[in-house]
Design a protein around this motif. Sequence first.
Motif, short mmCIF file in Angstrom:
data_model
loop_
_atom_site.label_atom_id
_atom_site.label_comp_id
_atom_site.label_asym_id
_atom_site.label_seq_id
_atom_site.Cartn_x
_atom_site.Cartn_y
_atom_site.Cartn_z
N ALA A 288 0.82 -1.21 0.00
CA ALA A 288 0.00 0.00 0.00
C ALA A 288 0.86 1.26 0.00
CB ALA A 288 -0.92 -0.02 1.21
N GLU A 289 1.96 1.22 0.75
CA GLU A 289 2.79 2.41 0.84
C GLU A 289 3.41 2.75 -0.53
OE1 GLU A 289 2.80 -0.15 3.01
OE2 GLU A 289 1.72 0.93 4.59
N ARG A 290 3.77 1.71 -1.27
CA ARG A 290 4.33 1.92 -2.61
C ARG A 290 3.26 2.50 -3.53
NH1 ARG A 290 8.03 3.21 -5.50
NH2 ARG A 290 8.81 2.04 -7.26
N VAL A 291 2.08 1.95 -3.47
CA VAL A 291 1.00 2.45 -4.33
C VAL A 291 0.67 3.90 -3.98
CG1 VAL A 291 -1.41 2.11 -4.99
CG2 VAL A 291 0.09 0.13 -4.72
N ARG B 9 -4.64 -0.70 4.62
CA ARG B 9 -3.36 0.03 4.69
C ARG B 9 -3.31 1.17 3.69
NH1 ARG B 9 1.34 -3.22 7.18
NH2 ARG B 9 2.47 -1.41 6.39
N LEU B 10 -3.92 0.96 2.52
CA LEU B 10 -3.88 2.01 1.50
C LEU B 10 -4.67 3.25 1.98
CD1 LEU B 10 -2.96 2.79 -1.37
CD2 LEU B 10 -5.19 1.97 -2.19
N ALA B 11 -5.82 3.03 2.60
CA ALA B 11 -6.61 4.17 3.10
C ALA B 11 -5.78 4.97 4.11
CB ALA B 11 -7.91 3.67 3.73
N ALA B 12 -5.02 4.26 4.96
CA ALA B 12 -4.18 4.95 5.94
C ALA B 12 -3.02 5.67 5.26
CB ALA B 12 -3.65 3.94 6.97
N LEU C 287 -2.87 6.88 2.31
CA LEU C 287 -3.31 8.01 1.48
C LEU C 287 -3.91 9.14 2.30
CD1 LEU C 287 -4.96 6.08 -1.49
CD2 LEU C 287 -2.86 7.45 -1.58
N ALA C 288 -4.22 8.92 3.57
CA ALA C 288 -4.85 9.94 4.40
C ALA C 288 -4.00 11.21 4.40
CB ALA C 288 -5.04 9.41 5.82
N PRO C 289 -4.62 12.40 4.35
CA PRO C 289 -6.06 12.66 4.44
C PRO C 289 -6.78 12.64 3.10
CG PRO C 289 -4.88 14.72 4.45
CD PRO C 289 -3.83 13.64 4.36
N ARG C 290 -6.12 12.13 2.07
CA ARG C 290 -6.78 12.07 0.76
C ARG C 290 -8.01 11.17 0.88
NH1 ARG C 290 -4.49 12.85 -4.75
NH2 ARG C 290 -2.32 12.97 -4.11
N ARG C 291 -9.07 11.55 0.21
CA ARG C 291 -10.32 10.78 0.27
C ARG C 291 -10.21 9.56 -0.66
NH1 ARG C 291 -16.00 12.07 1.27
NH2 ARG C 291 -17.30 11.23 -0.40
N VAL C 292 -10.66 8.42 -0.17
CA VAL C 292 -10.63 7.18 -0.96
C VAL C 292 -12.05 6.73 -1.25
CG1 VAL C 292 -9.95 4.74 -0.96
CG2 VAL C 292 -8.41 6.47 0.01
N HIS C 293 -12.31 6.43 -2.53
CA HIS C 293 -13.59 5.88 -2.95
C HIS C 293 -13.38 4.43 -3.37
CE1 HIS C 293 -15.37 10.08 -4.13
NE2 HIS C 293 -14.84 10.06 -2.92
N LEU C 294 -14.32 3.58 -3.03
CA LEU C 294 -14.22 2.16 -3.35
C LEU C 294 -15.32 1.77 -4.32
CD1 LEU C 294 -13.12 -0.74 -2.70
CD2 LEU C 294 -14.82 -0.81 -0.85
N GLU C 295 -14.93 1.15 -5.43
CA GLU C 295 -15.90 0.63 -6.39
C GLU C 295 -15.91 -0.89 -6.27
OE1 GLU C 295 -15.67 2.23 -10.30
OE2 GLU C 295 -15.22 4.25 -9.59
N THR C 296 -17.07 -1.45 -6.00
CA THR C 296 -17.13 -2.89 -5.75
C THR C 296 -18.47 -3.46 -6.20
OG1 THR C 296 -17.13 -4.59 -4.03
CG2 THR C 296 -17.91 -2.40 -3.38
N LEU D 246 -13.78 -2.32 5.43
CA LEU D 246 -13.46 -1.05 4.77
C LEU D 246 -14.45 0.07 5.10
CD1 LEU D 246 -11.03 -0.62 2.93
CD2 LEU D 246 -11.60 -3.02 3.17
N VAL D 247 -15.67 -0.29 5.42
CA VAL D 247 -16.67 0.74 5.73
C VAL D 247 -16.16 1.54 6.94
CG1 VAL D 247 -19.01 1.12 6.61
CG2 VAL D 247 -18.61 -0.54 4.79
#
Length: 259
Positions: free
Chosen positions: A70-73, A104-107, A109-118, A129-130
Amino acid sequence: MSEASVLEVFSSIQGEGAFVGQPQVFVRLAGCPLRCAWCDTPHSWIVDGKRQARIVALAGQRTEPARADAERVATWVEEADPSGARPVSVTGGEPLLYPAFLVRLAAALAPRRVHLETAGAHPHALARLVGLVGHVSLDLKLPSDLAPPVAVAGEGESAPADEREWSVARRAALALVAETDACVKLPVAAGRAPADFEPLLADVAALAPRLPVFWQPITPVRGAAAPDGALLLALVARAEAHGLAARVVPQVHRLLGVE
Ligand code: SF4
């Protein structure tokens, strides 16, 4: 497992759902157990260890090893949007094959907002994830639009195999996002009848009635055709009969000719 197989990271315009038209960074993960007849990203179905991730940074495009933590992404996201302003849409494939990575990716990227498509086929993963993501776009499928699921390497939760299991998964996913920032997308292909969607609409009305519903006419692909206007009007009326706020939004990124 806190790594995922990444297909691509790029900036573009969100073409679907509640944030249509918004500039976003897209993180597309590889692997999907579903086989929607009208899928517009079939290259995302397979996790191929030999494939490279495509990274489209402001400085130019390159490839990187697809397997990444996640940190790399998160560093690739920063390269795609150094301003930090754009929300990140995590899409696929099916991102919920990788719940530990997404946490881990949500953390990262914070404080950037993350949207999930599923597709909502993995409610146990969705439950993790919720609350961590800013928006969930729940793409509910007609079971009749799906071929039997195939096995894809993930973190243990299998996709529903029949209509009964789909009903259980769909209801669980709706209950999880009912009181969050979320929307329901309902892809529609030609030849479907309004009654086909009745179980889906009944579940949304019963479990998540405040969520906006987006009828999404498919973009024609591999012999699957777009629905006509009469069907879309009938679907809007059917959603309204359930007390749902429904809109019709085609895939705007396809209309704009952007990825
Ligand atoms: S769930 Fe999404 S990625 Fe998977 S087959 Fe359906 S449209 Fe394609």
